[in-house]
Design a protein around this motif. Structure first.
Motif, PDB file in Angstrom:
ATOM      1  N   LEU A   1       3.839   9.683   6.200  1.00 53.49           N
ATOM      2  CA  LEU A   1       5.233  10.057   5.936  1.00 53.49           C
ATOM      3  C   LEU A   1       5.722  11.124   7.113  1.00 53.49           C
ATOM      4  CD1 LEU A   1       7.933   9.713   4.816  1.00 53.49           C
ATOM      5  CD2 LEU A   1       7.311  11.520   2.886  1.00 53.49           C
ATOM      6  N   LYS A   2       4.869  12.140   7.301  1.00 50.57           N
ATOM      7  CA  LYS A   2       4.935  13.227   8.166  1.00 50.57           C
ATOM      8  C   LYS A   2       5.068  12.504   9.746  1.00 50.57           C
ATOM      9  CE  LYS A   2       3.279  17.061   5.614  1.00 50.57           C
ATOM     10  NZ  LYS A   2       2.300  18.191   5.729  1.00 50.57           N
ATOM     11  N   GLU A   3       4.251  11.553  10.037  1.00 53.55           N
ATOM     12  CA  GLU A   3       4.145  10.877  11.368  1.00 53.55           C
ATOM     13  C   GLU A   3       5.287  10.154  11.654  1.00 53.55           C
ATOM     14  OE1 GLU A   3       0.557   8.679  11.466  1.00 53.55           O
ATOM     15  OE2 GLU A   3      -0.771  10.313  11.596  1.00 53.55           O
ATOM     16  N   GLN A   4       5.917   9.379  10.515  1.00 52.81           N
ATOM     17  CA  GLN A   4       7.114   8.688  10.586  1.00 52.81           C
ATOM     18  C   GLN A   4       8.335   9.517  10.895  1.00 52.81           C
ATOM     19  OE1 GLN A   4       7.884   5.802   7.579  1.00 52.81           O
ATOM     20  NE2 GLN A   4       5.808   5.002   7.870  1.00 52.81           N
ATOM     21  N   ILE A   5       8.549  10.878  10.087  1.00 51.45           N
ATOM     22  CA  ILE A   5       9.610  11.644  10.240  1.00 51.45           C
ATOM     23  C   ILE A   5       9.545  12.133  11.646  1.00 51.45           C
ATOM     24  CG2 ILE A   5      10.576  13.798   9.471  1.00 51.45           C
ATOM     25  CD1 ILE A   5       9.467  13.396   6.561  1.00 51.45           C
ATOM     26  N   ALA A   6       8.435  12.568  12.248  1.00 50.13           N
ATOM     27  CA  ALA A   6       8.274  13.300  13.661  1.00 50.13           C
ATOM     28  C   ALA A   6       9.048  11.942  14.429  1.00 50.13           C
ATOM     29  CB  ALA A   6       6.939  13.456  13.931  1.00 50.13           C
ATOM     30  N   THR A   7       8.699  10.558  14.382  1.00 53.04           N
ATOM     31  CA  THR A   7       8.802   9.577  15.314  1.00 53.04           C
ATOM     32  C   THR A   7      10.287   8.928  15.193  1.00 53.04           C
ATOM     33  OG1 THR A   7       7.371   8.082  14.257  1.00 53.04           O
ATOM     34  CG2 THR A   7       6.512   9.369  15.950  1.00 53.04           C
TER      35      THR A   7
ATOM     36  N   MET B   1       0.955  -1.196   0.118  1.00 54.01           N
ATOM     37  CA  MET B   1       0.093  -0.088  -0.024  1.00 54.01           C
ATOM     38  C   MET B   1       0.899   1.313  -0.045  1.00 54.01           C
ATOM     39  SD  MET B   1      -2.801   0.949   2.770  1.00 54.01           S
ATOM     40  CE  MET B   1      -1.994   1.125   3.906  1.00 54.01           C
ATOM     41  N   ALA B   2       0.437   2.180  -0.821  1.00 57.44           N
ATOM     42  CA  ALA B   2       1.518   3.441  -1.020  1.00 57.44           C
ATOM     43  C   ALA B   2       1.421   4.224   0.596  1.00 57.44           C
ATOM     44  CB  ALA B   2       0.705   4.198  -1.921  1.00 57.44           C
ATOM     45  N   LEU B   3       2.323   4.661   0.711  1.00 54.76           N
ATOM     46  CA  LEU B   3       2.524   5.559   1.857  1.00 54.76           C
ATOM     47  C   LEU B   3       1.953   6.955   1.727  1.00 54.76           C
ATOM     48  CD1 LEU B   3       3.855   5.797   4.884  1.00 54.76           C
ATOM     49  CD2 LEU B   3       5.910   6.589   3.876  1.00 54.76           C
ATOM     50  N   SER B   4       0.900   7.397   2.683  1.00 47.95           N
ATOM     51  CA  SER B   4       0.257   8.575   2.261  1.00 47.95           C
ATOM     52  C   SER B   4       1.169   9.834   2.857  1.00 47.95           C
ATOM     53  CB  SER B   4      -0.932   8.729   2.992  1.00 47.95           C
ATOM     54  OG  SER B   4      -0.875   8.588   4.445  1.00 47.95           O
ATOM     55  N   GLU B   5       0.956  10.981   2.498  1.00 49.59           N
ATOM     56  CA  GLU B   5       1.743  12.257   2.897  1.00 49.59           C
ATOM     57  C   GLU B   5       1.702  12.370   4.468  1.00 49.59           C
ATOM     58  OE1 GLU B   5       1.682  16.965   2.320  1.00 49.59           O
ATOM     59  OE2 GLU B   5       0.427  15.682   0.934  1.00 49.59           O
ATOM     60  N   ALA B   6       0.442  12.330   5.033  1.00 49.85           N
ATOM     61  CA  ALA B   6       0.257  12.485   6.345  1.00 49.85           C
ATOM     62  C   ALA B   6       1.099  11.157   7.073  1.00 49.85           C
ATOM     63  CB  ALA B   6      -1.372  12.311   6.709  1.00 49.85           C
TER      64      ALA B   6
ATOM     65  N   ILE C   1       7.464  10.924  -2.409  1.00 54.69           N
ATOM     66  CA  ILE C   1       7.316  10.185  -1.414  1.00 54.69           C
ATOM     67  C   ILE C   1       8.303   8.966  -1.436  1.00 54.69           C
ATOM     68  CG2 ILE C   1       6.164   8.846   0.089  1.00 54.69           C
ATOM     69  CD1 ILE C   1       3.848  10.935  -0.151  1.00 54.69           C
ATOM     70  N   LYS C   2       8.028   8.356  -2.428  1.00 56.09           N
ATOM     71  CA  LYS C   2       9.012   7.056  -2.734  1.00 56.09           C
ATOM     72  C   LYS C   2      10.514   7.307  -2.779  1.00 56.09           C
ATOM     73  CE  LYS C   2       5.573   4.125  -5.335  1.00 56.09           C
ATOM     74  NZ  LYS C   2       5.378   3.463  -6.434  1.00 56.09           N
ATOM     75  N   LEU C   3      10.892   8.591  -3.432  1.00 53.77           N
ATOM     76  CA  LEU C   3      12.137   8.815  -3.572  1.00 53.77           C
ATOM     77  C   LEU C   3      12.850   9.089  -2.147  1.00 53.77           C
ATOM     78  CD1 LEU C   3      14.777   9.475  -5.391  1.00 53.77           C
ATOM     79  CD2 LEU C   3      13.823  11.976  -5.545  1.00 53.77           C
ATOM     80  N   TRP C   4      12.051   9.832  -1.350  1.00 51.31           N
ATOM     81  CA  TRP C   4      12.551  10.101  -0.037  1.00 51.31           C
ATOM     82  C   TRP C   4      12.507   8.890   1.011  1.00 51.31           C
ATOM     83  CZ3 TRP C   4      11.830  10.072   5.177  1.00 51.31           C
ATOM     84  CH2 TRP C   4      12.363  11.191   5.960  1.00 51.31           C
ATOM     85  N   CYS C   5      11.377   8.162   0.711  1.00 51.39           N
ATOM     86  CA  CYS C   5      11.674   6.664   1.594  1.00 51.39           C
ATOM     87  C   CYS C   5      12.826   5.845   1.106  1.00 51.39           C
ATOM     88  CB  CYS C   5      10.390   6.200   1.326  1.00 51.39           C
ATOM     89  SG  CYS C   5       9.102   7.022   2.333  1.00 51.39           S
ATOM     90  N   LYS C   6      13.156   6.005  -0.440  1.00 51.04           N
ATOM     91  CA  LYS C   6      14.328   5.264  -0.668  1.00 51.04           C
ATOM     92  C   LYS C   6      15.594   5.819   0.167  1.00 51.04           C
ATOM     93  CE  LYS C   6      16.620   2.359  -3.470  1.00 51.04           C
ATOM     94  NZ  LYS C   6      18.115   2.838  -3.171  1.00 51.04           N
ATOM     95  N   LYS C   7      15.704   7.096   0.109  1.00 54.29           N
ATOM     96  CA  LYS C   7      16.823   7.772   0.759  1.00 54.29           C
ATOM     97  C   LYS C   7      16.990   7.111   2.186  1.00 54.29           C
ATOM     98  CE  LYS C   7      17.832  11.667  -2.001  1.00 54.29           C
ATOM     99  NZ  LYS C   7      18.118  13.119  -1.920  1.00 54.29           N
TER     100      LYS C   7
END
Length: 203
Positions: free
Chosen positions: A8-14, A1-6, A114-120
């Motif tokens: 990703l923001k939650e993951q970045i925070a934690t 399932m694709a990662l949503s913008e919201a 989002i995919k590019l950022w998650c790959k990094k």
């Protein structure tokens, strides 16, 4: 399932706060060490100047030699401060680039971004794993190949490896130097038991 913008923001925070925490702590540690060096050297110079001004010794050669020594001390201090300033500037550049990276993740809106950022992020996690496993050269090569050197803490892990080696081979002078940099003595009580055991109590 694709990662949503919201999501990703939650993951970045934690999950990604260490990305910014490490350079901030490094900057604080460098600043404390520089301030302590400056304060100690300045106190010593001031004491010598006061001692010279209140002394009854009118020997011209002695006065010249003392002043020359003070000048050398101040020149050495200036050089050390310039080196520290360059190091602090490098850390700040690293911190700013990491902030930009985190902002890019928070502002990613399209699925491709989002995919590019998650790959990094995945690459960063793999490099971190290699470092924790002691695969320093592999981690360094991987980071260079992926152009992620500014986003990983290779230097920190190498420093940890050196400190670990110092503790392992029991080199008291190096151990105390490390403790002085990382934890001020007012917050740390250190006792050496000369039967080969170090007892440290951090308060």
């Amino acid at each position: 399932m694709a990662l949503s913008e919201a999501s990703l923001k939650e993951q970045i925070a934690t999950l990604d706060h260490p990305l910014l925490k490490v350079p901030v702590e490094h900057l604080n540690r460098t600043f404390r060490a520089t301030y302590k060096l400056f304060d100690n050297e300045l106190k010593e110079v001031t004491q010598k100047i006061v001692s010279l001004s209140t002394s009854n010794d009118n020997n011209e050669n002695h006065i010249k030699a003392t002043l020359a020594g003070l000048l050398d001390t101040l020149k050495s201090l200036q050089t050390q401060l310039e080196i520290s300033a360059k190091e602090e500037h490098t850390i700040m550049e690293c911190l700013l680039q990491r902030i930009d990276h985190v902002k890019a993740g928070e502002n990613a809106s399209s699925e491709s971004d989002i995919k590019l950022w998650c790959k990094k992020r995945l690459d960063r996690i793999l490099i971190d794993y290699l470092l924790r496993e002691g695969r320093y050269e592999t981690a360094e090569q991987y980071a260079k190949a992926k152009d992620l050197e500014i986003l990983v803490d290779i230097n920190m892990f190498e420093t940890c490896r050196r400190v670990e080696s110092v503790y392992y081979y029991f080199e008291p002078n190096c151990i105390f130097a490390h403790i002085l940099i990382c934890r001020p003595f007012e917050a740390t009580t250190v006792r050496l038991l000369w039967n080969g055991v170090i007892v440290m109590k951090c308060g």
